[in-house]
Design a protein around this motif. Structure first.
Motif, PDB file in Angstrom:
ATOM      1  N   SER A  18      77.862  99.226  23.813  1.00  0.00           N
ATOM      2  CA  SER A  18      76.639  98.982  23.037  1.00  0.00           C
ATOM      3  C   SER A  18      75.444  98.911  23.967  1.00  0.00           C
ATOM      4  N   SER A  19      74.353  99.588  23.582  1.00  0.00           N
ATOM      5  CA  SER A  19      73.134  99.533  24.394  1.00  0.00           C
ATOM      6  C   SER A  19      72.333  98.298  24.010  1.00  0.00           C
ATOM      7  N   LYS A  20      71.518  97.823  24.946  1.00  0.00           N
ATOM      8  CA  LYS A  20      70.711  96.631  24.679  1.00  0.00           C
ATOM      9  C   LYS A  20      69.607  96.969  23.686  1.00  0.00           C
ATOM     10  N   PRO A  21      69.277  96.054  22.818  1.00  0.00           N
ATOM     11  CA  PRO A  21      68.179  96.315  21.887  1.00  0.00           C
ATOM     12  C   PRO A  21      66.859  96.466  22.636  1.00  0.00           C
ATOM     13  N   THR A  22      65.995  97.340  22.142  1.00  0.00           N
ATOM     14  CA  THR A  22      64.719  97.589  22.819  1.00  0.00           C
ATOM     15  C   THR A  22      63.824  96.355  22.808  1.00  0.00           C
ATOM     16  N   GLY A  23      63.956  95.500  21.821  1.00  0.00           N
ATOM     17  CA  GLY A  23      63.141  94.276  21.742  1.00  0.00           C
ATOM     18  C   GLY A  23      63.375  93.360  22.929  1.00  0.00           C
ATOM     19  N   LEU A  24      64.625  93.324  23.405  1.00  0.00           N
ATOM     20  CA  LEU A  24      64.964  92.477  24.554  1.00  0.00           C
ATOM     21  C   LEU A  24      64.225  92.946  25.804  1.00  0.00           C
ATOM     22  N   LYS A  25      64.195  94.259  25.993  1.00  0.00           N
ATOM     23  CA  LYS A  25      63.494  94.826  27.149  1.00  0.00           C
ATOM     24  C   LYS A  25      62.001  94.526  27.079  1.00  0.00           C
ATOM     25  N   ARG A  26      61.433  94.675  25.876  1.00  0.00           N
ATOM     26  CA  ARG A  26      59.999  94.399  25.718  1.00  0.00           C
ATOM     27  C   ARG A  26      59.666  92.942  26.009  1.00  0.00           C
ATOM     28  N   ARG A  27      60.508  92.040  25.526  1.00  0.00           N
ATOM     29  CA  ARG A  27      60.280  90.603  25.765  1.00  0.00           C
ATOM     30  C   ARG A  27      60.350  90.283  27.256  1.00  0.00           C
ATOM     31  N   LYS A  28      61.323  90.930  27.949  1.00  0.00           N
ATOM     32  CA  LYS A  28      61.457  90.712  29.388  1.00  0.00           C
ATOM     33  C   LYS A  28      60.216  91.204  30.135  1.00  0.00           C
ATOM     34  N   GLU A  29      59.742  92.409  29.763  1.00  0.00           N
ATOM     35  CA  GLU A  29      58.533  92.960  30.404  1.00  0.00           C
ATOM     36  C   GLU A  29      57.326  92.066  30.141  1.00  0.00           C
ATOM     37  N   LYS A  30      57.226  91.562  28.924  1.00  0.00           N
ATOM     38  CA  LYS A  30      56.096  90.683  28.566  1.00  0.00           C
ATOM     39  C   LYS A  30      56.129  89.397  29.383  1.00  0.00           C
ATOM     40  N   ARG A  31      57.357  88.825  29.540  1.00  0.00           N
ATOM     41  CA  ARG A  31      57.517  87.596  30.318  1.00  0.00           C
ATOM     42  C   ARG A  31      57.159  87.827  31.784  1.00  0.00           C
ATOM     43  N   GLU A  32      57.625  88.965  32.354  1.00  0.00           N
ATOM     44  CA  GLU A  32      57.318  89.284  33.750  1.00  0.00           C
ATOM     45  C   GLU A  32      55.820  89.495  33.952  1.00  0.00           C
ATOM     46  N   PHE A  33      55.185  90.145  32.978  1.00  0.00           N
ATOM     47  CA  PHE A  33      53.740  90.374  33.059  1.00  0.00           C
ATOM     48  C   PHE A  33      52.984  89.044  33.033  1.00  0.00           C
ATOM     49  N   ALA A  34      53.400  88.140  32.143  1.00  0.00           N
ATOM     50  CA  ALA A  34      52.743  86.825  32.036  1.00  0.00           C
ATOM     51  C   ALA A  34      52.888  86.034  33.342  1.00  0.00           C
ATOM     52  N   GLU A  35      54.079  86.102  33.950  1.00  0.00           N
ATOM     53  CA  GLU A  35      54.303  85.397  35.221  1.00  0.00           C
ATOM     54  C   GLU A  35      53.431  85.974  36.331  1.00  0.00           C
ATOM     55  N   ASP A  36      53.319  87.300  36.349  1.00  0.00           N
ATOM     56  CA  ASP A  36      52.478  87.958  37.361  1.00  0.00           C
ATOM     57  C   ASP A  36      51.018  87.555  37.191  1.00  0.00           C
ATOM     58  N   MET A  37      50.549  87.478  35.941  1.00  0.00           N
ATOM     59  CA  MET A  37      49.154  87.103  35.686  1.00  0.00           C
ATOM     60  C   MET A  37      48.883  85.656  36.112  1.00  0.00           C
ATOM     61  N   LYS A  38      49.900  84.782  35.946  1.00  0.00           N
ATOM     62  CA  LYS A  38      49.730  83.388  36.387  1.00  0.00           C
ATOM     63  C   LYS A  38      49.542  83.312  37.894  1.00  0.00           C
ATOM     64  N   LEU A  39      50.309  84.129  38.620  1.00  0.00           N
ATOM     65  CA  LEU A  39      50.192  84.146  40.083  1.00  0.00           C
ATOM     66  C   LEU A  39      48.829  84.649  40.532  1.00  0.00           C
ATOM     67  N   ARG A  40      48.253  85.571  39.737  1.00  0.00           N
ATOM     68  CA  ARG A  40      46.957  86.146  40.101  1.00  0.00           C
ATOM     69  C   ARG A  40      45.785  85.243  39.727  1.00  0.00           C
ATOM     70  N   THR A  41      46.006  84.292  38.833  1.00  0.00           N
ATOM     71  CA  THR A  41      44.913  83.474  38.304  1.00  0.00           C
ATOM     72  C   THR A  41      44.300  82.607  39.397  1.00  0.00           C
ATOM     73  N   LEU A  42      42.983  82.632  39.473  1.00  0.00           N
ATOM     74  CA  LEU A  42      42.278  81.795  40.448  1.00  0.00           C
ATOM     75  C   LEU A  42      42.339  80.327  40.022  1.00  0.00           C
ATOM     76  N   ARG A  43      42.508  79.455  40.976  1.00  0.00           N
ATOM     77  CA  ARG A  43      42.463  78.027  40.685  1.00  0.00           C
ATOM     78  C   ARG A  43      40.998  77.591  40.599  1.00  0.00           C
ATOM     79  N   PRO A  44      40.717  76.498  39.857  1.00  0.00           N
ATOM     80  CA  PRO A  44      39.312  76.059  39.703  1.00  0.00           C
ATOM     81  C   PRO A  44      38.566  75.871  41.015  1.00  0.00           C
ATOM     82  N   THR A  45      39.277  75.417  42.053  1.00  0.00           N
ATOM     83  CA  THR A  45      38.608  75.203  43.342  1.00  0.00           C
ATOM     84  C   THR A  45      38.235  76.511  44.024  1.00  0.00           C
ATOM     85  N   GLU A  46      38.879  77.612  43.599  1.00  0.00           N
ATOM     86  CA  GLU A  46      38.620  78.903  44.220  1.00  0.00           C
ATOM     87  C   GLU A  46      37.593  79.720  43.456  1.00  0.00           C
TER      88      GLU A  46
END
Length: 199
Positions: A18-46
């Protein structure tokens, strides 16, 4: 309508697994994107603060001015006014740039928006900001030839030019192709046919 068994068969790959549902892949990509954006976010002091920048610039300017001969030193008031004006203009430009990016991000996140409408929005923003997008091979000094053979040219990537300064922001790319034939022979044939018909 597709039956459950047919859907189950379609979800299996050639190995019978059985192949993985496409929704699972999309959710994973969305989660990885959100984590990457958090790392890029400037802190208030910066974050950039106009007052702090102005204070740092003024301090540095004072050091440099103190090294000048006394008769050629500008007044502290004129230095502060010039620095203040420069900082405010820089922040105004930054705000305009951010506003354009926000509009583009909102458009890209709107359901049902295709790549064409997003591209048009980005292109309109660039032109409004004074960037000329060159897609004609006639201005060859703005392009580099990347591949191909022949006398003609085909656009691979546009060139981007700052209209205010004339500076080339990004060189375009062209591909060499065979030059298109001029329809001289077909015109000559048409003329001969007309002459034959007139006799």
């Amino acid at each position: 309508m597709t039956s459950k068994s047919a859907r189950r068969e379609n979800s299996q790959n050639a190995n019978g697994q059985s192949s993985k549902p496409t929704g699972l892949k999309r959710r994973k990509e969305k989660r990885e994107f959100a984590e990457d954006m958090k790392l890029r976010t400037l802190r208030p002091t910066e974050l950039l603060h106009p007052a702090e920048l102005l204070a740092r610039f003024t301090e540095r300017a004072s050091e440099l001015i103190s090294q000048l001969p006394e008769e050629s030193r500008p007044t502290p008031a004129s230095v502060n006014a010039a620095l203040r004006q420069g900082v405010l203009e820089a922040f105004r430009t930054r705000d305009e740039h951010i506003a354009r990016l926000v509009e583009t991000d909102l458009l890209a996140g709107t359901p049902g928006q295709g790549a064409t409408s997003i591209r048009r929005a980005v292109r309109a923003s660039l032109i409004d900001m004074g960037v000329r997008v060159v897609e004609e091979a006639a201005e060859q000094e703005l392009f580099v030839v990347v591949e191909g053979e022949g006398e003609g040219f085909e656009l691979v990537r546009p060139a981007y030019v700052d209209q205010a300064t004339g500076k080339l922001l990004l060189a375009g790319q062209l591909r060499r192709i065979a030059a298109p034939r001029l329809p001289e022979q077909s015109h000559a044939g048409d003329v001969n046919k007309q002459e034959d018909g007139s006799k």
